[in-house]
Design a protein around this motif. Sequence first.
Motif, mmCIF file in Angstrom:
data_model
loop_
_atom_site.group_PDB
_atom_site.id
_atom_site.type_symbol
_atom_site.label_atom_id
_atom_site.label_comp_id
_atom_site.label_asym_id
_atom_site.label_seq_id
_atom_site.Cartn_x
_atom_site.Cartn_y
_atom_site.Cartn_z
ATOM 1 N N LYS A 1 -8.292 -6.385 0.582
ATOM 2 C CA LYS A 1 -9.456 -7.137 1.056
ATOM 3 C C LYS A 1 -9.780 -6.883 2.519
ATOM 4 C CE LYS A 1 -10.271 -9.466 -2.768
ATOM 5 N NZ LYS A 1 -11.539 -9.319 -3.516
ATOM 6 N N GLU A 2 -8.773 -6.579 3.324
ATOM 7 C CA GLU A 2 -8.942 -6.500 4.775
ATOM 8 C C GLU A 2 -9.242 -5.075 5.241
ATOM 9 O OE1 GLU A 2 -8.502 -9.257 6.701
ATOM 10 O OE2 GLU A 2 -7.537 -10.643 5.316
ATOM 11 N N GLY A 3 -10.050 -4.982 6.311
ATOM 12 C CA GLY A 3 -10.351 -3.680 6.889
ATOM 13 C C GLY A 3 -11.075 -3.810 8.215
ATOM 14 N N TRP A 4 -11.215 -2.672 8.921
ATOM 15 C CA TRP A 4 -11.818 -2.618 10.243
ATOM 16 C C TRP A 4 -12.937 -1.584 10.274
ATOM 17 C CZ3 TRP A 4 -10.011 -5.890 14.047
ATOM 18 C CH2 TRP A 4 -8.763 -6.504 13.822
ATOM 19 N N THR B 1 -13.514 -6.972 7.932
ATOM 20 C CA THR B 1 -13.880 -7.495 6.619
ATOM 21 C C THR B 1 -12.676 -8.174 5.990
ATOM 22 O OG1 THR B 1 -14.783 -6.977 4.415
ATOM 23 C CG2 THR B 1 -13.334 -5.331 5.428
ATOM 24 N N ALA B 2 -12.922 -9.236 5.255
ATOM 25 C CA ALA B 2 -11.862 -9.951 4.549
ATOM 26 C C ALA B 2 -12.182 -10.081 3.071
ATOM 27 C CB ALA B 2 -11.649 -11.331 5.171
ATOM 28 N N ASP B 3 -13.222 -9.353 2.619
ATOM 29 C CA ASP B 3 -13.625 -9.455 1.212
ATOM 30 C C ASP B 3 -13.839 -8.087 0.564
ATOM 31 O OD1 ASP B 3 -15.966 -8.622 2.415
ATOM 32 O OD2 ASP B 3 -17.053 -10.508 2.078
ATOM 33 N N GLY B 4 -13.022 -7.125 0.965
ATOM 34 C CA GLY B 4 -13.076 -5.821 0.317
ATOM 35 C C GLY B 4 -14.258 -4.976 0.686
ATOM 36 N N ALA B 5 -14.817 -5.152 1.892
ATOM 37 C CA ALA B 5 -15.937 -4.382 2.455
ATOM 38 C C ALA B 5 -17.302 -4.887 2.027
ATOM 39 C CB ALA B 5 -15.815 -2.887 2.112
ATOM 40 N N LEU B 6 -17.355 -6.036 1.372
ATOM 41 C CA LEU B 6 -18.653 -6.609 1.005
ATOM 42 C C LEU B 6 -19.411 -7.112 2.232
ATOM 43 C CD1 LEU B 6 -17.792 -8.583 -2.256
ATOM 44 C CD2 LEU B 6 -19.430 -6.706 -2.049
ATOM 45 N N ASP C 1 -5.181 -10.824 16.013
ATOM 46 C CA ASP C 1 -5.733 -11.917 15.203
ATOM 47 C C ASP C 1 -7.100 -11.562 14.624
ATOM 48 O OD1 ASP C 1 -7.298 -12.001 17.468
ATOM 49 O OD2 ASP C 1 -6.602 -13.973 18.142
ATOM 50 N N LYS C 2 -7.234 -10.339 14.153
ATOM 51 C CA LYS C 2 -8.460 -9.878 13.484
ATOM 52 C C LYS C 2 -9.664 -9.859 14.409
ATOM 53 C CE LYS C 2 -6.770 -11.631 9.059
ATOM 54 N NZ LYS C 2 -7.061 -12.391 7.821
ATOM 55 N N GLY C 3 -9.427 -9.704 15.704
ATOM 56 C CA GLY C 3 -10.525 -9.585 16.646
ATOM 57 C C GLY C 3 -11.002 -10.876 17.264
#
Length: 373
Positions: free
Chosen positions: A48-51, A61-66, A117-119
Amino acid sequence: MRVYKILASLFIVGTLLISASTIGATPAQSSSITLKGYPDNFQMTGVKEGWGITLGGVWHTADGALSWKHPLSNTVPMPGNAVQLGKLAHYFAGDNEAWILSAYGPHKPTTLFHTLDKGKSWKTFRLPVKKSWEQGYASGFMHFPDKQGGYILLCSEPALGMMEKSLYRTVDGGTSWSRVGDLTASIAAYPTGITFRDSDNGWITSSNHGQKSILTFRTADGGKSWKPEKLVSPPALSGYAYSNSYPPVFSGKDKKDGVLPLEIVLNGVKSMVFYTSNNGGETWKHGPGIQGVEASRTAWLNARSGWALKAGGKLLATDDGGGSWKQVAKGSAFDKATEIQFSTSRNGWISGPKILWSTADGGHTWRNLLLPS
């Protein structure tokens, strides 16, 4: 291939550059800013997570790039024209952690931004650059082999066939950095990326334009000295062909298994050859070539499992380091996509101009993320 986009590389996918003018939310409406679309350059670190990076900043993102967001405060300022967006030195260490090196030009600080902390918040560190060109470096690569050790390779604009290069290192998790040295003479090439298997053993890969050897270099002393890697040229690399090698990926026990990608260009046609190692990169042997495949359209999860988008809308997969490939899917979207990545053996993404699809079964079926849910 995400290893190209972490260490290199990360390379502009071909989507329209999205600047701050496309931001959808306002401070009065939300505590975060939402990106319209998706980042030009992104890396998924989990299911789910990405930058991602755009001219508007660093996104998460915390929803798989949506959807992609960043907080209103503590966002990382992007540099000016001195550094092209896709060549900005950065490293996404996990779902929560990211590093960005922003440069602003001569007589201005070259600053490292770090978040855990995710930015939501960022710490800043100064890179102790020695030369003026480093303050507006043209391209850069970053890699952390472990939590305490990390490396940054800076490159200048090429001039008269020469590109200046400097290497920096940290041994305390990025709190302080030291200049290892000037690599211009020892790395006589245009780098495509850097990776370290451990704190001592590292590789710098490069583009080859007619040289007799494949321009890949290795260090065994933490970057102090470098020597050409002994890679036997495959049959496809002959005549007027040139090549681009890319950073190896290591996995398995003690990271002994490795795969090193080599892109070959002959008469405008691109193909890939993959070198494998079972002794931590001490020796390498190449496998068969795959025509109609280019580097950015390949992805490696580890030294054994990889995927490739082949001309003709074919998606191929390997589980033996590129020794053999099988077709797992076919479709027009695979021809249009310019990049592919996988964060697990099942979860992957393809992207490109107006293309963003995901899979949850290893590439057999795909979902168009740009369609209304």
